[in-house]
Design an enzyme around this catalytic site. Structure first.
Site, short mmCIF file in Angstrom:
data_model
loop_
_atom_site.label_atom_id
_atom_site.label_comp_id
_atom_site.label_asym_id
_atom_site.label_seq_id
_atom_site.Cartn_x
_atom_site.Cartn_y
_atom_site.Cartn_z
N LYS A 99 98.90 -98.68 -11.88
CA LYS A 99 100.15 -98.36 -12.58
C LYS A 99 100.89 -99.61 -13.06
CE LYS A 99 100.70 -93.65 -11.12
NZ LYS A 99 101.40 -92.64 -10.29
N ARG A 130 95.56 -91.45 -3.92
CA ARG A 130 94.99 -90.97 -5.19
C ARG A 130 94.64 -92.20 -6.03
NH1 ARG A 130 96.75 -90.04 -10.35
NH2 ARG A 130 95.96 -88.18 -11.38
C1 PT1 Z 1 100.78 -89.40 -8.86
C2 PT1 Z 1 100.20 -89.08 -10.13
C3 PT1 Z 1 99.70 -87.76 -10.29
N1 PT1 Z 1 100.14 -89.96 -11.17
C4 PT1 Z 1 100.33 -87.24 -8.10
N2 PT1 Z 1 99.76 -86.86 -9.26
C5 PT1 Z 1 99.61 -89.57 -12.33
N3 PT1 Z 1 100.40 -86.34 -7.07
C6 PT1 Z 1 99.11 -88.27 -12.48
C7 PT1 Z 1 102.48 -96.22 -14.99
O1 PT1 Z 1 103.61 -96.56 -14.63
O2 PT1 Z 1 101.28 -90.59 -8.61
N4 PT1 Z 1 100.83 -88.48 -7.89
N5 PT1 Z 1 99.16 -87.40 -11.48
C8 PT1 Z 1 99.55 -90.55 -13.48
N6 PT1 Z 1 100.85 -90.87 -13.97
C9 PT1 Z 1 101.27 -92.17 -14.28
C10 PT1 Z 1 102.59 -92.54 -14.10
C11 PT1 Z 1 100.34 -93.09 -14.72
C12 PT1 Z 1 103.00 -93.85 -14.33
C13 PT1 Z 1 100.74 -94.40 -14.98
C14 PT1 Z 1 102.06 -94.79 -14.76
O3 PT1 Z 1 101.63 -97.00 -15.47
#
Ligand code: PT1
Length: 283
Positions: free
Chosen positions: A227, A261
């Site tokens: 992230k 995850r």
């Molecule tokens: C998470 C999650 C998810 N993240 C759960 N499910 C994502 N339970 C999708 C960035 O800042 O943390 N928990 N499902 C992906 N979402 C992101 C959010 C991807 C922020 C990247 C960022 O780069």
């Protein structure tokens, strides 16, 4: 909290379980839709990526058909179902693993449970119309995640009095509603939602306070893999954030996270095993 019942499979949460991420979106932030060939999901690529993750030690695979990274494109519910359900069928038929559905879509939850999904993972904590009732009716475990805002706007100006207290209050309230809707407490997993409407400092505070989330008694899932918080902290591109993610996994596992995850299953499993081995020693 020891055993999580995921339809026909049990997960032992006395040790941290690794959830592998499988994005069936053409615009994933971390892999750019690597499972796609000419806009079409490649079933060969999906099955081989999934098989590799299971061989590397993932006990859960999380399939998502809606990208929820900052500024992601919107999908219709039908598009999302068309992406996720065939992928789910393929994995259920071929692999011995819990398949989790990363979705906020009630109709998809219902259909996925019929096809053998083992867990529901909702970044909107079952807030969408019909989602709470649909999830409860499946009898599956649910992961409730905190988000401030929407993926399209969440990083514009995240603001909290106390991020830890507010996220914990929100998740507790959602968990309580789930229990009132008939979801067993043992099947509710909480996730602070790294990167979902949080500044770097807020993300770091949430990770620091992993013990407070674990103390809720609900299993805790953390998702920090690749992230942008690490991009901000270290000035690393998305493809160069493995060590950063592993450090956050080590911290979370040390403090009792039940599920991590991740994209990088092999490396994460090694970190989990080392931390668990250290924790498991006597005096
Ligand atoms: C998470 C999650 C998810 N993240 C759960 N499910 C994502 N339970 C999708 C960035 O800042 O943390 N928990 N499902 C992906 N979402 C992101 C959010 C991807 C922020 C990247 C960022 O780069």
């Amino acid at each position: 909290m020891a055993i999580l019942k995921c339809a026909s499979r049990n997960l032992d949460l006395s040790t941290t379980q690794v959830m592998g991420i499988l994005n069936v979106t053409p615009d994933s932030f971390s892999d750019g839709g690597s499972l796609f060939v000419k806009e079409q999901l490649s079933t060969d690529a999906l099955l081989s990526a999934a098989t590799e993750m299971v061989e590397q030690g993932a006990s859960i695979l999380d399939i998502g058909g809606e990208s929820t990274r900052p500024n992601a494109q919107l999908v219709t519910e039908q598009q999302e179902m068309d992406r996720v359900l065939p992928a789910l069928e393929l994995l259920v038929k071929n692999l011995d693993v819990v398949v989790s559905i990363d979705s906020s879509n009630a109709a998809l939850m219902t259909e996925a449970a019929k096809l053998g999904a083992g867990m529901l993972n909702d970044v909107r904590a079952l807030e969408r119309q019909g989602a709470l009732a649909a999830a409860a009716a499946t009898g599956l475990p649910v992961c409730l995640m905190h988000m401030q805002g929407t993926p399209q706007t969440m990083q514009q100006a995240p603001a909290y009095q106390s991020v830890k207290a507010e996220v914990m209050e929100y998740l507790s309230a959602r968990a309580q509603l789930c229990e009132q809707a008939g979801i067993e407490a043992e099947k509710i997993i909480l996730d602070p939602g790294f990167g979902f409407g949080k500044t770097l400092e807020q993300n770091l505070q949430l990770l620091q306070h992993t013990p407070a989330f674990v103390a809720s008694g609900y299993p805790v899932l953390i998702g920090t893999s690749r992230k942008s918080m690490f991009g901000q902290l270290l000035a690393r591109d998305v493809g160069d954030r493995l060590a950063a993610g592993l450090a956050s996994v080590a911290y979370a596992v040390m403090h009792g996270a039940a599920i991590v995850r991740v994209h990088d299953v092999k490396e994460t499993v090694d970190v989990v095993r080392v931390i668990e081995a250290v924790k498991g020693q006597g005096e």
